[in-house]
Design an enzyme around this catalytic site. Structure first.
Site, PDB file in Angstrom:
ATOM      1  N   ASP A 218       0.938  -1.058   0.001  1.00 12.28           N
ATOM      2  CA  ASP A 218       0.035   0.213  -0.101  1.00 12.28           C
ATOM      3  C   ASP A 218       0.813   1.241  -0.208  1.00 12.28           C
ATOM      4  O   ASP A 218       0.571   2.407  -0.350  1.00 12.28           O
ATOM      5  CB  ASP A 218      -1.020  -0.003   1.204  1.00 12.28           C
TER       6      ASP A 218
ATOM      7  N   TYR B 109     -10.317  -0.292   2.733  1.00 18.80           N
ATOM      8  CA  TYR B 109      -9.404  -0.282   3.992  1.00 18.80           C
ATOM      9  C   TYR B 109      -9.030   1.259   4.304  1.00 18.80           C
ATOM     10  O   TYR B 109      -8.726   1.989   3.524  1.00 18.80           O
ATOM     11  CB  TYR B 109      -8.175  -1.180   3.871  1.00 18.80           C
TER      12      TYR B 109
HETATM   13 CU   LIG Z   1      -7.434  -7.149   7.735  1.00 19.47          CU
END
Ligand SMILES: [Cu+2]
Length: 659
Positions: free
Chosen positions: A321, A405
């Site tokens: 990420d 997320y």
């Molecule tokens: Cu997770």
């Protein structure tokens, strides 16, 4: 790349006057992130020099941070250089470049073509362009229709980095690629992750922004339930919450001057890069009037999220990420009263998009104080004398949204000299579909016919240590019981055993909770009053082993996850645990490569890399939005101070205490 590396090592600070009096030295500090005006100037220099036209995109522009010694040598009023590294991608030529720009001279220092195959990180607008390109494609629409999905407006296309797995088809070689997964909303504001369409993977060429091919797999029907999370979908919110107000009637106890923060005895600088987001620089503690350095630079420099589902359409889910997406670019603009409470100081940082447009990111970093329970307490039961101190901590944080997320990154400073890094994981889990009655092999059913796969969130912290000076050493401390025998006749003896980690290979270590393992960073030439070298200990928090096999393809790029601790000699060029360009990188960059030299790490300038993982075995309670899970580590004084540095914290004013 050699040219660019040389350019990064320009002497600094630049003593003397500028050669061009019309370009005065910048104000501020050489570690300050690039300003909006500087970014605009860099874009203009790249344009006017012919290196930025309609075919060329900007992957990132960041300050080339000066070397540690140069920062340390800086005196107030000194002149200093400002250099920036721009990473460019020419889609037409299918080539990437590193351009070094000298802001003081308003000139281009160098432009270096990157070796073929090196791919800069994915740019923010490539996500949207990729999704739109897929949605517009007739072959994609036909594949959807075959599966009974006819309303294209409800389809969510989620591009993932394609990585490099050795299974790429010949026609993909050299292309800039993403692999997109699909979800189907039931209405426009629906939580799409509730309905994964896991029979399609779309491989996209980002150079041409067109589909290379559509992979079709046996799929399961869309799961039956909606799982919305927005407030208008939640019936009967609880009604028994009374307000909690945080008031600081006299304001905050910190001061902010530019990007420098002072709080009680702490002093540090706030930085920000498009890749790492928040960076802390030159963290020091005022010990009776002596400013003692602790960390020169602290950041979370890389992360990877390996998923444990081995099926053909999913085994490549391993997002880096930071190195592949850029967390600074994905940072939220924080909201007072929601993300942070109290008297807040927000730092804004400018971002540049791939077309060169500069926009400020308001409220990117939040600085505030928090009451944190008891700092210390004792009651003498014989005399009735009792003392208690409230703990106050300073919180510096930012939050990034990466697709489904959210990651909150928090650095805390405490009154006892401790530094803590805490990461909060929240947001929505990535999902796949199950057949009715199916039990998932590599995940957990979290709602009817909805599977959340097992995965890990693995972070790498990079800490340039300056524990009371530049030359540091690292000891591993294990607490061990001694076998019962002549040396331990009662079986009760145990000792804390210190072992020097003298070389890079010796310093490749894992956590070990049975021996309460921690690592002590010392300055061998600075002794405390009892004769031990002063130190700080790195105390692990939640952690676990990587679950992928050592020969898994992802390990060729994520080799840094093999160890929890790495120690390297300080190098401004060794910046990211998986190397500069993990996106589609063939193999072996970053920590595994650098440490092959097995350099000395005893009594020298060090970088400490701490790798820590949250092992996510999903729960039904993580759905639809996961309550924050927290993990991190602490950096705590260990023989650094002569006694508890928290003794001089005054008692709370009596009016605020209950008696
Ligand atoms: Cu997770």
């Amino acid at each position: 790349m050699a040219q660019a590396t040389d350019a990064r090592q320009q002497p600094f600070p630049r003593n003397g006057t500028t050669s061009d009096e019309s370009t005065p030295a910048p104000s501020g500090h050489p570690l300050d992130p690039l300003t909006g005006a500087e970014l605009a100037q860099i874009v203009q220099i790249l344009r006017s020099s012919g290196h930025l036209d309609d075919d060329v995109r900007i992957a990132s522009i960041n300050l080339i941070e000066p070397e540690k010694h140069a920062v340390e040598a800086l005196r107030p009023g000194d002149d200093f250089e400002r250099n920036a590294l721009a990473i460019l991608l020419d889609r037409m030529q299918q080539a990437a470049y590193e351009a070094v720009v000298d802001l003081l001279r308003r000139s281009l220092t160098s432009v270096t073509k990157l070796p073929s195959g090196i791919q800069p990180a994915i740019m923010l607008d490539e996500f949207g362009e990729c999704e739109q390109a897929v949605l517009r494609s007739p072959i994609f629409q036909a594949a959807l229709a075959k599966r009974g999905v006819t309303d294209i407006d409800l389809v969510m296309v989620e591009p993932w980095t394609a990585g490099m797995y050795g299974s790429e088809l010949p026609e993909e070689n050299g292309l800039r690629r993403m692999r997109a997964l699909c979800f189907v909303r039931s209405e426009s504001r629906d939580n799409g992750y509730a309905r994964p369409l896991d029979s399609l993977v779309i491989v996209v060429d980002l150079y041409k922004m067109e589909i290379i091919r559509i992979e079709e797999y046996p799929g399961n029907p869309l799961p039956p339930e909606s799982s919305n999370w927005a407030h208008e979908y939640i019936p009967n919110p609880r009604t028994d919450l009374k307000p909690v107000e945080i008031t600081q009637p006299e304001g905050a106890s910190f001061t902010v001057e530019g990007n420098q923060v002072r709080w009680q005895k702490w002093k540090f600088r706030v930085g920000f890069t498009s890749r790492e987001g928040l960076v802390l620089h030159t963290i020091a503690y005022d010990d009776d009037g002596v400013e003692r350095p602790i960390l020169h630079r602290a950041s979370i420099c890389e992360m990877v999220v390996p998923y444990g589902d081995p099926r053909e359409q999913y085994y490549r889910k391993n997002a880096f990420d930071i190195g592949e997406y850029g967390l600074g670019t994905l940072a939220n603009s924080l909201t007072l009263g929601c993300d942070c409470l109290g008297v807040i100081h927000y730092f804004d940082f400018p971002l540049v998009d791939s077309h060169g447009k500069v926009t400020p990111l308001k409220n990117a970093v939040c600085l505030h104080e928090e009451d944190y329970g008891i700092l210390w307490k004792h009651t003498d039961w014989r005399t009735g004398q009792s003392e208690v101190r409230r703990s106050r901590r300073l919180s510096v944080s930012f939050i990034a949204t990466v697709g489904n997320y959210e990651y909150g990154f928090y650095w805390y400073l405490y009154q006892d000299g401790s530094i803590q890094c805490e990461i909060k994981l929240t947001g929505i889990m990535n999902t796949t579909a199950l057949a009715p009655g199916e039990t998932p092999a590599y995940g957990v059913e979290i709602a009817p016919q909805l599977n959340a796969p097992f995965h890990q969130h693995i972070f790498a912290a990079r800490l340039v240590t300056t524990v009371d000076g530049n030359n540091n050493s690292v000891y591993e401390v294990n607490t061990l019981g001694i076998p019962t025998g002549p040396e331990n006749p009662h079986g009760n003896a145990f000792v804390a055993q210190e072992t020097l980690l003298a070389t890079e290979k010796e310093a490749q270590r894992r956590v070990n909770s049975p021996s309460a393992r921690f690592w002590r960073v010392v300055n061998p030439s600075k002794k405390n009053r009892l004769g031990r070298p002063v130190g700080y200990r790195l105390v692990p928090g939640e952690n676990c082993a990587p679950m992928v096999q050592p020969d898994a393809a992802v390990m060729r790029r994520a080799g840094f996850i093999a160890n929890h601790l790495w120690v390297t000699p300080y190098s401004a060029q060794e910046r990211y645990a998986a190397g500069e360009y993990p996106n589609q990188h063939p193999a072996g960059d970053g920590l595994p490569l650098w440490t092959k030299a097995n350099r000395n790490v005893e009594n020298t300038e060090l970088t400490l890399w701490y790798v820590f993982a949250h092992n996510h075995v999903p729960r039904m309670e993580d759905w639809p939005v996961m309550p924050a899970a927290m993990l991190g580590f602490q950096f705590r004084p260990d023989g650094f101070f002569e006694r508890s540095p928290a003794m001089d914290v005054p008692p709370p004013p009596s009016k605020t205490c209950c008696h």
